[in-house]
Design a protein around this motif. Structure first.
Motif, short mmCIF file in Angstrom:
data_model
loop_
_atom_site.label_atom_id
_atom_site.label_comp_id
_atom_site.label_asym_id
_atom_site.label_seq_id
_atom_site.Cartn_x
_atom_site.Cartn_y
_atom_site.Cartn_z
N ILE A 53 -2.63 11.97 -1.92
CA ILE A 53 -2.11 10.68 -1.66
C ILE A 53 -2.91 10.18 -0.46
O ILE A 53 -2.61 11.11 0.56
CB ILE A 53 -0.60 10.38 -1.62
N LYS A 57 -1.03 5.11 2.94
CA LYS A 57 -0.23 4.38 2.00
C LYS A 57 1.22 5.07 2.00
O LYS A 57 2.36 4.49 1.62
CB LYS A 57 -0.58 4.65 0.43
N GLU A 177 4.37 8.60 -8.00
CA GLU A 177 3.08 7.78 -8.04
C GLU A 177 3.31 6.32 -7.09
O GLU A 177 2.58 5.87 -6.85
CB GLU A 177 2.71 7.34 -9.67
N THR A 178 4.64 6.21 -6.92
CA THR A 178 5.12 5.09 -6.25
C THR A 178 5.36 5.57 -4.82
O THR A 178 6.12 4.66 -3.89
CB THR A 178 6.26 4.34 -6.68
N ASN A 219 -0.33 1.32 -4.26
CA ASN A 219 -1.42 1.86 -5.25
C ASN A 219 -2.10 0.54 -5.61
O ASN A 219 -1.40 -0.51 -5.92
CB ASN A 219 -0.54 2.29 -6.59
N LEU A 223 0.89 -0.09 -12.04
CA LEU A 223 1.52 1.19 -12.33
C LEU A 223 2.23 0.96 -13.67
O LEU A 223 3.42 0.03 -13.67
CB LEU A 223 2.31 2.02 -11.46
#
Length: 344
Positions: A53, A57, A177-178, A219, A223
């Motif tokens: 990552i 972000k 993922e978030t 991202n 998603l």
């Protein structure tokens, strides 16, 4: 271990435990020239994986949380979550970017056991909260993630805390993922039914009714989740359950998370609904309860106001311990395999 990020000197940090050493290692990685860090998923819904990552972000995510909770330089935070996962890493990143004073304690099921000072901000799992009621008043802003907050746990929070203490407790919605959470739902002192997303987060659903998230600062791609939701407006939604967990029994779709919420209002135990293969129904509805077998609990469940007759479990199984992932989530895959073995 206390880390003052307003006056940070990594070389002067005195670490005595393996967890504290991991914190120092992460700090060295963070302040290196490498633009990414590695994060491990929990494996609660599939095979655990490791992915990279971008730090920028993670900073964007941290700023959203700090701004929402009005955290300012010099405030205190407590990390009691494993640093391998995004939840633990983001607690450190929030402390870095807002220059907080971070208290480091072992990520076990009783994280407040040795804590005697007030803390402005902390993140815990539901299981950790369950074992921290004697000192929960010390936390000014608490976010709970990793698993759904049960109705029983919410009731205990209201029975234990006083709304006069200016405490706020939120349930989080997010995933690795978030970069941790993208939405919060207050559960104390003013309970809410819907999650509210942070600014710059767009939500929609696919043809299955599953949530789609577009947060370009976190991202670049949309998603696609497997989470069934009810969308209220452009920034609020209600979580219904994971499509992976949906049980098809006799042609009827059953959302186990909703049934679990109902049962947990009356049963002070961890409960999980699963579907086992059945020649007649396709899948039969089975309720697994953590703890010793109790006829009183069985009788209580028989009187619960299930919306549909097929929501009543065809079988009730008691297990001394329900399997969990290292960060406290119920491991439904492992549990289902264990119950299959028992029934075969």
């Amino acid at each position: 271990m206390l880390i003052d990020f307003k006056n940070l000197n990594i070389n002067q940090l005195s670490s005595e435990t393996e967890f504290e050493n991991k914190i120092k290692a992460f700090l060295n990685d963070w302040f290196s020239e490498i633009k990414t860090v590695q994060v491990q998923t929990s494996g609660s819904t599939g095979v655990p994986k490791v992915f990279d990552i971008e730090k920028k972000k993670m900073i964007a995510s941290a700023e959203m949380t700090c701004n929402f909770l009005d955290l300012v330089e010099g405030d205190s935070a407590l990390i009691c979550l494993p640093i391998e996962y995004i939840s633990g890493k983001m607690m450190v990143v929030r402390s870095i970017i807002r220059k907080l004073k971070l208290v480091v304690t072992e990520p076990n099921t009783r994280p407040l056991h040795d804590i005697d000072c007030k803390v402005d901000f902390c993140a815990m799992t539901p299981l950790q909260v369950e074992n921290s009621f004697d000192k929960l008043y010390l936390i000014k802003n608490l976010i709970i993630g990793g698993a759904a907050v049960s109705e029983n746990l919410k009731k205990k929070i209201f029975d234990t805390l006083s709304s006069e203490n200016s405490q706020r407790i939120f349930e989080t919605y997010g995933m690795s993922e978030t970069l941790s959470h993208i939405a919060l739902k207050q559960i104390f002192p003013d309970p809410e039914d819907f999650f509210t997303t942070f600014e710059s987060v767009e939500i929609s659903t696919d043809e299955r009714g599953c949530l789609k998230i577009f947060a370009p600062h976190l991202n670049a791609e949309v998603l696609q989740t497997n989470d069934l939701v009810e969308i209220k407006n452009n920034n609020q939604f209600r979580f219904l359950g994971r499509i992976d967990n949906v049980i098809n029994s006799g042609g009827a779709k059953i959302f186990p998370e909703q049934l679990e919420a109902l049962v947990k209002k009356e049963i002070p135990c961890e409960v999980v609904f699963i579907g086992l293969e059945d020649d007649t129904l396709g899948q039969k509805l089975v309720l697994v309860i953590e703890g010793q077998k109790s006829q009183e609990i069985i009788d209580n469940i028989a009187t619960l106001p299930f919306e549909k007759s097929f929501h009543k479990p065809k079988e009730i199984i008691f297990k001394e311990k329900i399997p969990r992932t290292p960060n406290g989530k119920i491991n439904r895959i492992e549990l289902k395999n264990m119950v299959k073995t028992i029934n075969n």
